[in-house]
Design a protein around this motif. Structure first.
Motif, PDB file in Angstrom:
ATOM      1  N   PHE A  23       0.829  -1.211   0.000  1.00  0.00           N
ATOM      2  CA  PHE A  23       0.000   0.000   0.000  1.00  0.00           C
ATOM      3  C   PHE A  23       0.858   1.254   0.000  1.00  0.00           C
ATOM      4  O   PHE A  23       0.558   2.235  -0.677  1.00  0.00           O
ATOM      5  N   CYS A  24       1.978   1.209   0.760  1.00  0.00           N
ATOM      6  CA  CYS A  24       2.886   2.353   0.860  1.00  0.00           C
ATOM      7  C   CYS A  24       3.491   2.682  -0.504  1.00  0.00           C
ATOM      8  O   CYS A  24       3.523   3.841  -0.920  1.00  0.00           O
ATOM      9  N   VAL A  25       3.974   1.652  -1.201  1.00  0.00           N
ATOM     10  CA  VAL A  25       4.580   1.846  -2.524  1.00  0.00           C
ATOM     11  C   VAL A  25       3.530   2.331  -3.518  1.00  0.00           C
ATOM     12  O   VAL A  25       3.788   3.210  -4.338  1.00  0.00           O
ATOM     13  N   GLU A  26       2.323   1.771  -3.433  1.00  0.00           N
ATOM     14  CA  GLU A  26       1.230   2.179  -4.322  1.00  0.00           C
ATOM     15  C   GLU A  26       0.871   3.647  -4.105  1.00  0.00           C
ATOM     16  O   GLU A  26       0.597   4.375  -5.059  1.00  0.00           O
ATOM     17  N   SER A  27       0.870   4.068  -2.838  1.00  0.00           N
ATOM     18  CA  SER A  27       0.578   5.453  -2.495  1.00  0.00           C
ATOM     19  C   SER A  27       1.653   6.390  -3.059  1.00  0.00           C
ATOM     20  O   SER A  27       1.353   7.461  -3.596  1.00  0.00           O
ATOM     21  N   MET A  28       2.929   5.960  -2.946  1.00  0.00           N
ATOM     22  CA  MET A  28       4.045   6.752  -3.479  1.00  0.00           C
ATOM     23  C   MET A  28       3.966   6.812  -5.011  1.00  0.00           C
ATOM     24  O   MET A  28       4.233   7.855  -5.616  1.00  0.00           O
ATOM     25  N   LEU A  29       3.577   5.700  -5.620  1.00  0.00           N
ATOM     26  CA  LEU A  29       3.432   5.654  -7.076  1.00  0.00           C
ATOM     27  C   LEU A  29       2.410   6.680  -7.544  1.00  0.00           C
ATOM     28  O   LEU A  29       2.671   7.456  -8.473  1.00  0.00           O
ATOM     29  N   GLU A  30       1.256   6.706  -6.896  1.00  0.00           N
ATOM     30  CA  GLU A  30       0.207   7.662  -7.278  1.00  0.00           C
ATOM     31  C   GLU A  30       0.685   9.107  -7.100  1.00  0.00           C
ATOM     32  O   GLU A  30       0.410   9.974  -7.932  1.00  0.00           O
ATOM     33  N   LYS A  31       1.424   9.353  -6.028  1.00  0.00           N
ATOM     34  CA  LYS A  31       1.962  10.696  -5.752  1.00  0.00           C
ATOM     35  C   LYS A  31       2.937  11.128  -6.849  1.00  0.00           C
ATOM     36  O   LYS A  31       2.864  12.255  -7.362  1.00  0.00           O
ATOM     37  N   PHE A  32       3.841  10.231  -7.235  1.00  0.00           N
ATOM     38  CA  PHE A  32       4.823  10.551  -8.274  1.00  0.00           C
ATOM     39  C   PHE A  32       4.158  10.728  -9.633  1.00  0.00           C
ATOM     40  O   PHE A  32       4.583  11.558 -10.436  1.00  0.00           O
ATOM     41  N   LEU A  33       3.111   9.961  -9.892  1.00  0.00           N
ATOM     42  CA  LEU A  33       2.373  10.107 -11.150  1.00  0.00           C
ATOM     43  C   LEU A  33       1.743  11.492 -11.227  1.00  0.00           C
ATOM     44  O   LEU A  33       1.768  12.143 -12.285  1.00  0.00           O
ATOM     45  N   GLN A  34       1.181  11.950 -10.115  1.00  0.00           N
ATOM     46  CA  GLN A  34       0.587  13.286 -10.072  1.00  0.00           C
ATOM     47  C   GLN A  34       1.642  14.363 -10.323  1.00  0.00           C
ATOM     48  O   GLN A  34       1.395  15.342 -11.036  1.00  0.00           O
ATOM     49  N   GLU A  35       2.821  14.169  -9.750  1.00  0.00           N
ATOM     50  CA  GLU A  35       3.899  15.148  -9.904  1.00  0.00           C
ATOM     51  C   GLU A  35       4.369  15.245 -11.354  1.00  0.00           C
ATOM     52  O   GLU A  35       4.563  16.343 -11.887  1.00  0.00           O
ATOM     53  N   VAL A  36       4.558  14.086 -11.996  1.00  0.00           N
ATOM     54  CA  VAL A  36       5.051  14.111 -13.374  1.00  0.00           C
ATOM     55  C   VAL A  36       3.983  14.624 -14.336  1.00  0.00           C
ATOM     56  O   VAL A  36       4.295  15.359 -15.289  1.00  0.00           O
ATOM     57  N   ILE A  37       2.727  14.293 -14.087  1.00  0.00           N
ATOM     58  CA  ILE A  37       1.624  14.808 -14.913  1.00  0.00           C
ATOM     59  C   ILE A  37       1.551  16.330 -14.790  1.00  0.00           C
ATOM     60  O   ILE A  37       1.352  17.039 -15.777  1.00  0.00           O
ATOM     61  N   SER A  38       1.746  16.829 -13.574  1.00  0.00           N
ATOM     62  CA  SER A  38       1.740  18.271 -13.323  1.00  0.00           C
ATOM     63  C   SER A  38       2.886  18.968 -14.057  1.00  0.00           C
ATOM     64  O   SER A  38       2.726  20.059 -14.594  1.00  0.00           O
ATOM     65  N   LEU A  39       4.059  18.321 -14.088  1.00  0.00           N
ATOM     66  CA  LEU A  39       5.219  18.893 -14.786  1.00  0.00           C
ATOM     67  C   LEU A  39       4.961  19.035 -16.281  1.00  0.00           C
ATOM     68  O   LEU A  39       5.351  20.029 -16.892  1.00  0.00           O
ATOM     69  N   VAL A  40       4.292  18.061 -16.842  1.00  0.00           N
ATOM     70  CA  VAL A  40       4.090  18.030 -18.297  1.00  0.00           C
ATOM     71  C   VAL A  40       2.895  18.873 -18.741  1.00  0.00           C
ATOM     72  O   VAL A  40       2.986  19.629 -19.711  1.00  0.00           O
ATOM     73  N   ALA A  41       1.770  18.748 -18.017  1.00  0.00           N
ATOM     74  CA  ALA A  41       0.523  19.380 -18.479  1.00  0.00           C
ATOM     75  C   ALA A  41      -0.027  20.437 -17.527  1.00  0.00           C
ATOM     76  O   ALA A  41      -1.114  20.961 -17.759  1.00  0.00           O
TER      77      ALA A  41
END
Length: 230
Positions: free
Chosen positions: A3-21
């Motif tokens: 769950f911890c890794v999954e939570s971090m994955l979602e957080k990093f996905l949000q960060e990279v999406i924010s950087l691009v779009a």
């Protein structure tokens, strides 16, 4: 994947999406995370934007390979195509690591310049120049005519060093999640292969049994005495 890794994955996905779009695109992750082939009209509804605004966001992400789509013709609406989108977690993490590493490289170049070169600045308008530029301007600000002063880069160097350290820590965290994601994906593929192998094996056994029964039945029929004609 924990769950911890999954939570971090979602957080990093949000960060990279924010950087691009942009920051407004972050909710895309919530809509697409752990889902496949999501209707673009549903995405627009969830983001509370028009279909064109949603498409603009998705196209930006698709341009760098962070999302991909399939399309289907909607016969009910006159044959228009509807796009169904999927977030590519693996490519998102890979892109994020590359982006962080590029930022580190740029800052390290800047740090090297600050440590090895002298910089001058104008106390009046804040203009900063290299030693070569200062010589070109005869150590006089081209904006206000003020004489350039030698800049102490100590604080600036510390600030850049801190930023580099933060980015390296972030990059290591993203790499760790990426490795966990890859390992989890490999386990899923292995399990799917085993299930497929078992199903194939069961089908083959079933076919063999069916064939054996048919052969057995044929042998019995051959061994029965034929009826004599009167």
């Amino acid at each position: 994947m924990s769950f911890c890794v999954e939570s971090m994955l979602e957080k990093f996905l949000q960060e990279v999406i924010s950087l691009v779009a942009g920051v407004n695109a972050e909710p895309v992750v919530e809509v697409l995370f752990k889902k496949k082939n999501v209707n673009e009209f549903l995405i627009a509804k969830k983001l509370n934007v028009t279909i064109n605004q949603a498409r603009n966001i998705l196209y930006k992400l698709a341009d760098v390979g962070l999302v991909y789509f399939m399309r289907k013709k909607d016969t009910k609406s006159g044959g228009w195509y509807i796009y169904f989108w999927t977030l590519d977690d693996k490519k998102c993490l890979s892109y994020y690591v590359d982006r962080l590493n590029k930022e580190v490289d740029q800052l390290e170049d800047s740090l090297n310049n600050k440590k090895t070169k002298q910089f001058y600045f104008c106390k009046t308008c804040g203009m900063e120049v290299t030693e070569e530029q200062a010589l070109l301007y005869e150590f006089t600000c081209s904006e206000c005519g003020e004489v350039f002063a030698l800049k102490d880069s100590t604080d600036s160097i510390r600030q850049v060093e801190k930023e580099i350290s933060k980015l390296k820590i972030k990059s290591a965290e993203v790499k760790k999640v990426f490795e966990e994601f890859e390992a989890s994906a490999a386990v899923k593929i292995k399990k799917a292969a085993m299930v497929s192998k078992k199903k194939t094996s069961a089908k083959n056994k079933s076919k063999k049994k069916s064939t054996a029964k048919k052969k057995s039945g044929a042998k019995k029929n051959k061994s029965l005495p034929k009826k004599r004609k009167r």
